[in-house]
Design an enzyme around this catalytic site. Structure first.
Site, PDB file in Angstrom:
ATOM      1  N   SER A 155       0.837  -1.123  -0.112  1.00 10.56           N
ATOM      2  CA  SER A 155       0.085  -0.110  -0.014  1.00 10.56           C
ATOM      3  C   SER A 155       0.962   1.207  -0.133  1.00 10.56           C
ATOM      4  O   SER A 155       1.979   1.253   0.666  1.00 10.56           O
ATOM      5  CB  SER A 155      -0.902   0.042   1.251  1.00 10.56           C
ATOM      6  OG  SER A 155      -1.660   1.316   1.312  1.00 10.56           O
ATOM      7  N   TYR A 188      -1.855  -0.987   9.927  1.00  8.30           N
ATOM      8  CA  TYR A 188      -2.229  -1.402   8.512  1.00  8.30           C
ATOM      9  C   TYR A 188      -0.714  -1.198   7.737  1.00  8.30           C
ATOM     10  O   TYR A 188      -0.262  -1.721   7.156  1.00  8.30           O
ATOM     11  CB  TYR A 188      -3.275  -0.536   7.605  1.00  8.30           C
ATOM     12  CG  TYR A 188      -3.352  -1.026   6.342  1.00  8.30           C
ATOM     13  CD1 TYR A 188      -3.930  -2.342   6.089  1.00  8.30           C
ATOM     14  CD2 TYR A 188      -3.185  -0.148   5.353  1.00  8.30           C
ATOM     15  CE1 TYR A 188      -4.228  -2.580   4.637  1.00  8.30           C
ATOM     16  CE2 TYR A 188      -3.348  -0.413   3.883  1.00  8.30           C
ATOM     17  CZ  TYR A 188      -3.966  -1.644   3.531  1.00  8.30           C
ATOM     18  OH  TYR A 188      -4.105  -2.191   2.395  1.00  8.30           O
TER      19      TYR A 188
END
Length: 241
Positions: A137, A150
């Site tokens: 990401s 995350y």
């Protein structure tokens, strides 16, 4: 010989778009899903309706037995495995101070352990000349508040990807990661109002949110013709960073 791809998280979002794109590229596709059988079956039927080959396999990516069975099913059905796209992931948000540790453990199980298990199976079972594509990401670099857990999980995905590329020396297997920016998937859009989405869209010089198909295009490139790109993280985010 038909190339065979396993796509985890393939029932929805980026995984679904990747599965459809690789099928359109001529690969036989195994869609691995965690629980949404309806969407996985729908993805299979749509690929078949378009003239492609696909089956679905249910497996928790962090469960090495179930995941190994999905790889075995791919080999039994289509003859082997050449491409692995690991797009299964979850994204609960929260500040470091407030993050519930049970939620943190669940996130790390899917995103970190899951990626390791998938990579382990791929390293053991991929045919020479294959490709492994993990999903990271762009938040690893953007460092948005509330994305600490995350981003931590995806930072680990990037590190593992680069190590594995070196460990597979001599087998002509490429290992890369794709790091999407804000992308219009249910995972990303959940809980965000229109103003937040508009603000994020304006961050990229291209002034829009990415689409799952944008990311699938990069995955297709890394899975097929991009044989000289190896051990890299491709930040597919419209130029945010």
């Amino acid at each position: 010989m038909t190339r065979v791809a396993i796509v985890t998280g393939g029932s929805r979002g980026i995984g679904r778009a990747a599965a459809e794109r690789l099928a359109a590229d001529g690969m036989a596709v195994v869609i691995v899903y965690a629980g949404n059988k309806t969407e996985a079956d729908k993805a299979v039927e749509e690929i078949k309706a378009a003239g492609g080959q696909a089956i679905a396999a249910r497996a928790d990516v962090a469960d090495e037995i179930a995941l190994g069975a999905a790889f075995d099913l791919a080999a039994e059905t289509f003859g082997g495995v050449d491409v692995v796209v690991n797009s299964a992931g979850i994204m609960p948000l929260g500040t470091v101070a407030d993050m519930d540790l049970d939620v943190f453990d669940r996130l790390m199980r899917t995103n970190a352990r899951g990626t390791f298990v998938v990579s382990q199976q791929a390293a053991r079972k991929l045919r020479n000349g294959g490709a492994i594509i993990n999903l990271s990401s762009s938040v690893v670099g953007l460092r948005f508040p509330q994305y600490g857990a995350y981003a931590m999980s995806k930072g680990g995905v990037e590190a593992l990807t680069l190590v594995l590329a070196r460990e597979l020396r001599g087998r002509d297997i490429t290992v890369n990661a794709v790091a999407p920016g804000p992308t219009a998937t249910a995972l990303f859009l959940e809980g965000k109002d229109e103003a937040t989405i508009d603000t994020l869209a304006k961050q990229a010089p291209l002034e829009r949110i990415g689409s799952p198909e944008d990311i699938a295009e990069v995955i297709s490139f890394l899975a097929g013709p991009a044989r000289w790109i190896n051990g890299q993280v491709v930040r597919a985010n419209g130029g945010i960073i």
